[in-house]
Design a protein around this motif. Sequence first.
Motif, PDB file in Angstrom:
ATOM      1  N   HIS A   1      75.606  73.890  36.184  1.00 53.67           N
ATOM      2  CA  HIS A   1      76.025  72.501  36.323  1.00 53.67           C
ATOM      3  C   HIS A   1      75.325  71.611  35.312  1.00 53.67           C
ATOM      4  CE1 HIS A   1      78.077  73.625  39.984  1.00 53.67           C
ATOM      5  NE2 HIS A   1      76.971  74.148  40.462  1.00 53.67           N
ATOM      6  N   HIS A   2      76.108  70.705  34.733  1.00 52.69           N
ATOM      7  CA  HIS A   2      75.524  69.749  33.798  1.00 52.69           C
ATOM      8  C   HIS A   2      76.397  68.493  33.720  1.00 52.69           C
ATOM      9  CE1 HIS A   2      78.438  72.045  31.431  1.00 52.69           C
ATOM     10  NE2 HIS A   2      78.512  71.018  30.599  1.00 52.69           N
ATOM     11  N   LEU A   3      75.740  67.383  33.451  1.00 51.13           N
ATOM     12  CA  LEU A   3      76.414  66.090  33.334  1.00 51.13           C
ATOM     13  C   LEU A   3      76.567  65.721  31.868  1.00 51.13           C
ATOM     14  CD1 LEU A   3      74.367  64.208  36.085  1.00 51.13           C
ATOM     15  CD2 LEU A   3      76.629  65.237  36.342  1.00 51.13           C
ATOM     16  N   THR A   4      77.682  65.059  31.557  1.00 46.79           N
ATOM     17  CA  THR A   4      77.900  64.621  30.172  1.00 46.79           C
ATOM     18  C   THR A   4      78.347  63.161  30.067  1.00 46.79           C
ATOM     19  OG1 THR A   4      80.158  65.512  30.274  1.00 46.79           O
ATOM     20  CG2 THR A   4      78.449  66.942  29.319  1.00 46.79           C
ATOM     21  N   LYS A   5      78.781  62.575  31.190  1.00 52.80           N
ATOM     22  CA  LYS A   5      79.227  61.190  31.145  1.00 52.80           C
ATOM     23  C   LYS A   5      78.013  60.258  31.126  1.00 52.80           C
ATOM     24  CE  LYS A   5      83.601  61.980  33.573  1.00 52.80           C
ATOM     25  NZ  LYS A   5      84.409  61.655  34.772  1.00 52.80           N
ATOM     26  N   PRO A   6      77.997  59.277  30.224  1.00 49.90           N
ATOM     27  CA  PRO A   6      76.852  58.363  30.132  1.00 49.90           C
ATOM     28  C   PRO A   6      76.483  57.726  31.469  1.00 49.90           C
ATOM     29  CG  PRO A   6      78.275  58.080  28.236  1.00 49.90           C
ATOM     30  CD  PRO A   6      78.988  59.035  29.145  1.00 49.90           C
ATOM     31  N   ALA A   7      77.474  57.353  32.289  1.00 49.52           N
ATOM     32  CA  ALA A   7      77.176  56.728  33.576  1.00 49.52           C
ATOM     33  C   ALA A   7      76.418  57.685  34.489  1.00 49.52           C
ATOM     34  CB  ALA A   7      78.466  56.262  34.250  1.00 49.52           C
TER      35      ALA A   7
ATOM     36  N   GLN B   1      72.214  57.550  35.748  1.00 52.94           N
ATOM     37  CA  GLN B   1      71.670  57.762  37.096  1.00 52.94           C
ATOM     38  C   GLN B   1      70.640  58.893  37.097  1.00 52.94           C
ATOM     39  OE1 GLN B   1      75.072  58.423  39.629  1.00 52.94           O
ATOM     40  NE2 GLN B   1      75.378  56.235  39.975  1.00 52.94           N
ATOM     41  N   LEU B   2      70.964  59.981  36.406  1.00 52.31           N
ATOM     42  CA  LEU B   2      70.076  61.147  36.381  1.00 52.31           C
ATOM     43  C   LEU B   2      68.731  60.817  35.730  1.00 52.31           C
ATOM     44  CD1 LEU B   2      69.435  64.176  36.657  1.00 52.31           C
ATOM     45  CD2 LEU B   2      70.649  64.532  34.483  1.00 52.31           C
ATOM     46  N   LEU B   3      68.762  60.230  34.533  1.00 49.68           N
ATOM     47  CA  LEU B   3      67.523  59.962  33.797  1.00 49.68           C
ATOM     48  C   LEU B   3      66.634  58.966  34.537  1.00 49.68           C
ATOM     49  CD1 LEU B   3      69.033  59.821  30.203  1.00 49.68           C
ATOM     50  CD2 LEU B   3      67.655  61.669  31.182  1.00 49.68           C
ATOM     51  N   ASN B   4      67.231  57.987  35.158  1.00 48.32           N
ATOM     52  CA  ASN B   4      66.435  57.016  35.918  1.00 48.32           C
ATOM     53  C   ASN B   4      65.901  57.620  37.212  1.00 48.32           C
ATOM     54  OD1 ASN B   4      66.361  54.124  34.702  1.00 48.32           O
ATOM     55  ND2 ASN B   4      68.439  54.858  34.288  1.00 48.32           N
ATOM     56  N   ALA B   5      66.679  58.517  37.809  1.00 56.32           N
ATOM     57  CA  ALA B   5      66.204  59.195  39.016  1.00 56.32           C
ATOM     58  C   ALA B   5      65.003  60.080  38.697  1.00 56.32           C
ATOM     59  CB  ALA B   5      67.329  60.034  39.636  1.00 56.32           C
TER      60      ALA B   5
ATOM     61  N   MET C   1      66.899  65.707  16.628  1.00 57.92           N
ATOM     62  CA  MET C   1      66.163  65.632  17.883  1.00 57.92           C
ATOM     63  C   MET C   1      65.645  64.217  18.153  1.00 57.92           C
ATOM     64  SD  MET C   1      66.522  68.582  19.193  1.00 57.92           S
ATOM     65  CE  MET C   1      65.291  68.877  20.453  1.00 57.92           C
ATOM     66  N   GLN C   2      65.232  63.500  17.102  1.00 56.69           N
ATOM     67  CA  GLN C   2      64.786  62.128  17.307  1.00 56.69           C
ATOM     68  C   GLN C   2      65.962  61.233  17.682  1.00 56.69           C
ATOM     69  OE1 GLN C   2      61.491  60.846  17.341  1.00 56.69           O
ATOM     70  NE2 GLN C   2      62.733  59.307  18.371  1.00 56.69           N
ATOM     71  N   ALA C   3      67.098  61.459  17.012  1.00 54.83           N
ATOM     72  CA  ALA C   3      68.294  60.681  17.329  1.00 54.83           C
ATOM     73  C   ALA C   3      68.740  60.953  18.771  1.00 54.83           C
ATOM     74  CB  ALA C   3      69.417  61.029  16.352  1.00 54.83           C
ATOM     75  N   TRP C   4      68.622  62.205  19.197  1.00 55.57           N
ATOM     76  CA  TRP C   4      69.024  62.562  20.561  1.00 55.57           C
ATOM     77  C   TRP C   4      68.121  61.887  21.597  1.00 55.57           C
ATOM     78  CZ3 TRP C   4      72.752  64.055  23.496  1.00 55.57           C
ATOM     79  CH2 TRP C   4      72.512  64.600  24.752  1.00 55.57           C
ATOM     80  N   SER C   5      66.813  61.893  21.378  1.00 55.35           N
ATOM     81  CA  SER C   5      65.899  61.244  22.322  1.00 55.35           C
ATOM     82  C   SER C   5      66.149  59.739  22.380  1.00 55.35           C
ATOM     83  CB  SER C   5      64.440  61.517  21.922  1.00 55.35           C
ATOM     84  OG  SER C   5      64.072  62.848  22.232  1.00 55.35           O
ATOM     85  N   ASP C   6      66.419  59.139  21.214  1.00 51.72           N
ATOM     86  CA  ASP C   6      66.733  57.701  21.190  1.00 51.72           C
ATOM     87  C   ASP C   6      68.022  57.429  21.951  1.00 51.72           C
ATOM     88  OD1 ASP C   6      64.480  57.278  19.664  1.00 51.72           O
ATOM     89  OD2 ASP C   6      65.559  57.226  17.748  1.00 51.72           O
ATOM     90  N   TYR C   7      68.977  58.330  21.814  1.00 53.80           N
ATOM     91  CA  TYR C   7      70.253  58.210  22.517  1.00 53.80           C
ATOM     92  C   TYR C   7      70.035  58.263  24.029  1.00 53.80           C
ATOM     93  CZ  TYR C   7      75.045  59.516  23.959  1.00 53.80           C
ATOM     94  OH  TYR C   7      76.271  59.586  24.566  1.00 53.80           O
ATOM     95  N   LEU C   8      69.191  59.218  24.484  1.00 52.92           N
ATOM     96  CA  LEU C   8      68.888  59.325  25.911  1.00 52.92           C
ATOM     97  C   LEU C   8      68.183  58.069  26.419  1.00 52.92           C
ATOM     98  CD1 LEU C   8      67.634  63.040  26.219  1.00 52.92           C
ATOM     99  CD2 LEU C   8      69.882  62.134  26.854  1.00 52.92           C
ATOM    100  N   ASP C   9      67.261  57.543  25.628  1.00 52.49           N
ATOM    101  CA  ASP C   9      66.573  56.308  26.026  1.00 52.49           C
ATOM    102  C   ASP C   9      67.557  55.150  26.160  1.00 52.49           C
ATOM    103  OD1 ASP C   9      64.141  57.483  26.229  1.00 52.49           O
ATOM    104  OD2 ASP C   9      63.245  56.528  24.469  1.00 52.49           O
ATOM    105  N   GLY C  10      68.514  55.108  25.248  1.00 49.86           N
ATOM    106  CA  GLY C  10      69.531  54.055  25.314  1.00 49.86           C
ATOM    107  C   GLY C  10      70.357  54.160  26.573  1.00 49.86           C
ATOM    108  N   ILE C  11      70.756  55.385  26.922  1.00 55.42           N
ATOM    109  CA  ILE C  11      71.522  55.603  28.164  1.00 55.42           C
ATOM    110  C   ILE C  11      70.693  55.190  29.367  1.00 55.42           C
ATOM    111  CG2 ILE C  11      72.413  57.407  29.695  1.00 55.42           C
ATOM    112  CD1 ILE C  11      73.497  58.848  27.285  1.00 55.42           C
ATOM    113  N   LYS C  12      69.434  55.597  29.393  1.00 51.06           N
ATOM    114  CA  LYS C  12      68.566  55.287  30.535  1.00 51.06           C
ATOM    115  C   LYS C  12      68.370  53.774  30.701  1.00 51.06           C
ATOM    116  CE  LYS C  12      64.172  56.437  30.412  1.00 51.06           C
ATOM    117  NZ  LYS C  12      62.908  57.217  30.520  1.00 51.06           N
ATOM    118  N   ALA C  13      68.351  53.075  29.571  1.00 51.49           N
ATOM    119  CA  ALA C  13      68.169  51.623  29.622  1.00 51.49           C
ATOM    120  C   ALA C  13      69.444  50.894  30.016  1.00 51.49           C
ATOM    121  CB  ALA C  13      67.671  51.109  28.277  1.00 51.49           C
ATOM    122  N   GLY C  14      70.566  51.637  30.067  1.00 54.67           N
ATOM    123  CA  GLY C  14      71.834  51.026  30.445  1.00 54.67           C
ATOM    124  C   GLY C  14      72.512  50.294  29.307  1.00 54.67           C
ATOM    125  N   ALA C  15      72.068  50.598  28.088  1.00 53.81           N
ATOM    126  CA  ALA C  15      72.656  49.916  26.926  1.00 53.81           C
ATOM    127  C   ALA C  15      74.019  50.492  26.602  1.00 53.81           C
ATOM    128  CB  ALA C  15      71.729  50.054  25.716  1.00 53.81           C
TER     129      ALA C  15
END
Length: 411
Positions: free
Chosen positions: A212-218, A222-226, A387-401
């Motif tokens: 199982h894995h999630l791919t939708k930003p929404a 939820q996952l990253l903040n949880a 990898m840096q771009a990916w981590s920045d992308y995850l941070d952006g999702i977590k921030a709700g941007a």
Amino acid sequence: MALTDTQIRKAKSNGKVQKLNDGDGLRLEISKAGTKSFKYRYQVNGKDSNITLGAYPALSLAEARIKRDEVKAAVRQGINPIQQKQQAKAEQQAIEQTQQNRLTLTQLFEQWHDHNEGGWNYKYATDVRNRITIHLLPVLGDQFIDEITPQQVIFALKQMEAKGLGDSIRKVQQYTSRMFRYGVGLGLCSVDPVRDIPAGDIFKKQTKQNLHHLTKPADLYQLLNAIDTYLGDISTATALKLAPHVFLRPAELAGLRWSEVDLNNGLITIEANRMKMKRPHVVPLSRQAKELIQSMQPISGSSEYVFVSPRSQVRPINEQSINAGLKRLGFGGKQTAHGFRHTASTLLNEQGFNRDWIEMQLAHASGDSVRGTYNKAEYLSGRTTMMQAWSDYLDGIKAGADVVPINRSGA
């Protein structure tokens, strides 16, 4: 005159050995110290011998007479009571020695695992230990190995089945059988109870499930903040936060060693024996990943492992700890630790990153003649950027941007 219980009870020490005859060879002896014991004189092959029947008052006069009669009967049958007593004592000592040498299943497992782990790679040795200590020993660990029956092993395996762990039953069954065969070979037990467990029909067949894995930003929001709210042990909490950033398999991440981490150059280098494909693997660390690993230094810096077990400084967390954490957060059936690799692969491919960079970062083997020649540092510059771009992308999702796709493949 026959003795009486009152006479025996009132008899006192006089500083000498006293002998009070009861008759028919039975007497009470009182030592210089005042200890009283019953003895019986008998004759075997024309020679007089004495046997101690027991101490008074633990052995009463009436009981001493019964024992005297039993010894007399044995002598009439040609049995030497002293030799019989010595033999019985030797047999009892042998039984007690056997009891002392008996092993519990936990002791057998530790002996078997210690004997074999030198020839196993780290991942396999850890898998064996985890499966047995989690699923088998809590049920049967305290049992003596010569008392364990096939039905008891089946009971333990059925408990796994009830928890939906059917995919692990076969391996636990195999490991347990090998453990017992080791015990039989060394004379520690006589049989392997797993040998008589039917091969099929006794356990439900398991259907293969996707990781199982999630791919939708929404959903990822939820996952990253949880994950940031996880309240378990610090090793599991930090491993959970790092998992989306490094694309490592659960066993590779859980068993991460400080010797594999180079924070100065921002790299993780895992040797071939810890990798599924048996090839060394280099992981460029993003700024976020480095910070997470650095946060563990005050906690586990003196240990071999980055994510040290909360129960032992000499072991890492269990590879299933990350999945357990995801379940506790409510993402069971939605996201697995291994699924983070699929999440990254799906989104990075969708966003146009160089496929070779992605496959190299996932440490996948390739049948392609070009990709088949593996260089552990291949595409390192491009992968570092990715990898840096990916981590920045995850941070952006977590921030709700409003996250913009990060297509920077350089292709």
